[in-house]
Scaffold this active site. Structure first.
Site: not given
Length: 652
Positions: A244-245, A463
């Protein structure tokens, strides 16, 4: 009433715009076509004596004589054309008139000569003579046509260059003039057009506070100058991509009551020498006229890279000249009173030290990845246009997206809406968001991938090995979901919910390595010691952790409390390592010993709990996707609480 309205309604006038480039191309095609096809029959040159013989033989129908050119053309009678075929090089005389032309001198009198020849002929064989003066109007135009076309082409080319290099800037910087290439094309933000404010920026508490202080300083300078404070020269927004700069800079433009110039760092870089420095000077000249104002430079690392480290460029690099001019404008002999520079980058480690010092960028504002509360606020912003289900749980979705940036969260919300639309739903529920997170993290589901039963079995045990090790070790993050559905480049995935801790202990790192190697160990146990290639990414991450523990964090007894980490990034340009060959061998041996210890420990854990692992793998083969509830049903509650038990044992 409707008929009256239709009568009163004026017809819309359609405006047809003519593109000058198409007019130019049309003229060019017409001129080329005229040159190729206008003179299909080229007359052959003959002497006047031959023309006299043709006339006396009664083969000439008409003669056109141009007095000021001293040139005549001869048109034969149709039945006499083949008689003179030997006068043409190809042997085929043209069917259209004229067939021949002749040249005369200034003393030639056409009226007298043709009158004498016609007296000797019968009335049917006499020649029609046409005498005229050629004004050469079309010839003059055709001679100038190539030059006119070149001028038009040059004008069109200059217009294109003006748009690409010098167009669009304030102060008449762009448009039609190609000589404005050195003008800065920064955009001057109008407050009425910028709709983003600080209310639209969710999270970023510390960054917003510092930026709001700068805006408040511009609004009420006396509040700070009364105590002797000075206006800050600049602020550098540093953070990962998508945090969000740029959005924060847009909010500054929306909140500030001062002019706001925005420009990208790449806009200063051009193919012409000196253009970058010229644009920097022009940008700050415009800013001084509008002071107090804010100048925002996005992706400043395009011009702010450390000098002398541009590999492949000379010392007179154009980028370095641009950087030198930027340094001078920000804090040189001529001060820029009232001009605040905001810049954004995610590569602060490569910026020049002179650019980072106080007096140029007085503040470095770190825009980090959002935490849990900040993610909730960001979700609330992006969820406004979505039609959510009544049982939608915002807290659950925020917890399931650790490490997501603001851009990632926006992507998740959009993907969730698209997923619900594809399924024909009337609203978006938690399952749609869960599927969207899976797609963003693991990639799109590869439904057409065909796995053999043996591959599916090995993947399930792989997994399950990750899940069991992660569930039984207290330092590992809680397992959320396990899947053997192929996504992206992976045949299976194990999702965990990372605990957003600030510090990580050695035992936590070792537990994480055990979880990573758990898949390979389970493969070897079920496949009678024969490994497969599915653990590539696991080994890559485990190796990085092992070497980081030895070389960065000082977690090796033999190497000691040494760290070879370089936060400045300068080591990337050195050709030698910061340690000797003997130390390098010791580092390799310590990392290898650590990995071997982790592997043996993981093997013992999985062997002791093999029956539960087999049950979990069988459940995976059956359902393909299992949740943490299934693991808890087999192995009980998660071991420990984020490594607290292990930390107590280490303290004892």
């Amino acid at each position: 009433m409707p008929e009256k309205q239709n009568k009163d309604r004026k017809p819309k006038i359609r405006v047809v715009r003519i593109n000058l480039s198409w007019v130019f191309y049309l003229l060019l095609v017409v001129s080329i076509g005229w040159m190729l096809f206008s003179n299909r029959s080229v007359p052959e040159k003959v002497e006047w004596a031959q023309v006299e013989e043709m006339i006396k033989a009664g083969d000439v129908k008409e003669v056109d004589y141009v007095r000021n050119d001293y040139k005549g053309t001869v048109s034969l009678r149709p039945e006499s054309v083949q008689k003179y075929s030997d006068l043409f090089p190809s042997g085929n005389p043209p069917k259209s008139s004229p067939q021949f032309f002749f040249l005369t001198s200034t003393k030639f009198d056409p009226e007298t000569s043709f009158a004498q020849l016609n007296e000797e002929l019968s009335p049917d064989a006499r020649v029609k003579l046409v005498i005229e003066n050629n004004e050469n109007i079309w010839r003059g135009l055709l001679e100038w046509l190539p030059m006119i076309l070149l001028i038009v082409f040059w004008i069109l080319m200059m217009r294109s260059m003006a748009r690409n290099m010098g167009g669009g800037g304030p102060g008449g910087a762009g448009g039609m003039n190609p000589f404005n290439v050195g003008k800065a094309n920064g955009k001057l933000a109008d407050k009425d057009k910028v709709k983003v404010t600080f209310k639209d920026v969710a999270g970023l508490y510390g960054a917003k506070e510092e930026v709001m202080e700068i805006v408040d300083f511009l609004r009420n300078p006396k509040k700070y100058t009364a105590l002797g404070g000075k206006i800050p020269k600049g602020a550098l927004l540093v953070g990962p991509p998508g945090t969000g700069k740029t959005l924060l800079a847009k909010a500054v433009a929306g909140e500030a009551d001062v002019p706001f110039f925005s420009i990208s760092g790449s806009d200063f870089v051009e193919m012409f020498v000196g253009v970058g420095a010229s644009r920097v000077r022009d940008l700050f000249a415009q800013a001084k006229e509008k002071a107090p104002c804010i100048v925002f430079i996005d992706e400043i690392d395009a011009v702010g890279r450390a000098r002398g480290k541009n590999v492949g460029f000379s010392s007179n690099d154009e980028r370095e000249n641009t950087l030198n001019q930027l340094l001078t404008e920000m804090d040189g002999f001529g001060t820029n009173s009232g001009v605040i520079v905001l810049a954004a980058t995610n590569r602060a480690d490569i910026l020049d030290k002179a650019l980072m010092r106080a007096g140029r960028f007085d503040r470095q504002i770190h825009v980090t990845l959002p935490d849990l509360n900040e993610r909730k606020e960001i979700f609330q912003v992006h969820l406004k246009p979505l039609k959510l289900a009544e049982d939608f749980d915002l807290d659950l979705i925020a917890k399931n997206t650790p490490g997501f940036s603001g851009a990632d969260i926006a992507n998740v919300c959009n993907e969730a809406a698209l997923t619900a639309a594809r399924k024909g739903k009337s609203d978006v529920n938690n399952q749609d968001f869960s599927d969207a997170v899976d797609r963003v993290v693991g990639g799109i589901e590869r439904k057409k991938t065909i796995m053999s039963p043996q591959e599916k079995r090995i993947t399930a045990f792989h997994e399950a090995g990750h899940a069991v090790a992660g569930w039984l070790l207290p330092g590992c993050d809680p397992v959320l979901k396990v899947s053997i559905i192929p996504r992206g480049q992976a045949l299976g995935l194990t999702w965990s919910l990372p605990d957003e801790k600030v510090m990580v202990s050695k035992s936590d790192l070792m537990d994480e390595m055990c979880c990573l190697v758990g898949g390979r160990v389970a493969e070897e146990i079920v496949n009678e010691g024969v490994p497969c290639t599915g653990a590539l990414n696991d080994f890559e991450r485990m190796t990085k952790i092992a070497y980081a523990m030895v070389t960065y964090y000082g977690m090796s007894e033999k190497v000691g409390n040494l760290s070879f980490y370089d936060s400045t990034g300068a080591s990337g340009y050195e050709l030698v390592k910061p340690y000797s060959e003997k130390t390098a061998q010791l580092i390799d041996a310590e990392a290898k010993a650590l990995v071997d210890e982790i592997t043996a420990r993981t093997r013992k854990i999985l062997t002791d709990n093999w029956e539960g692992l087999k049950e979990l793998a069988g459940l995976l083969i059956e359902k393909e996707v299992i949740m943490s509830d299934d693991i808890e049903r087999i192995f009980g509650p998660k071991a420990g609480k984020h490594g607290e038990e292990r930390l107590k044992k280490d303290d004892e």
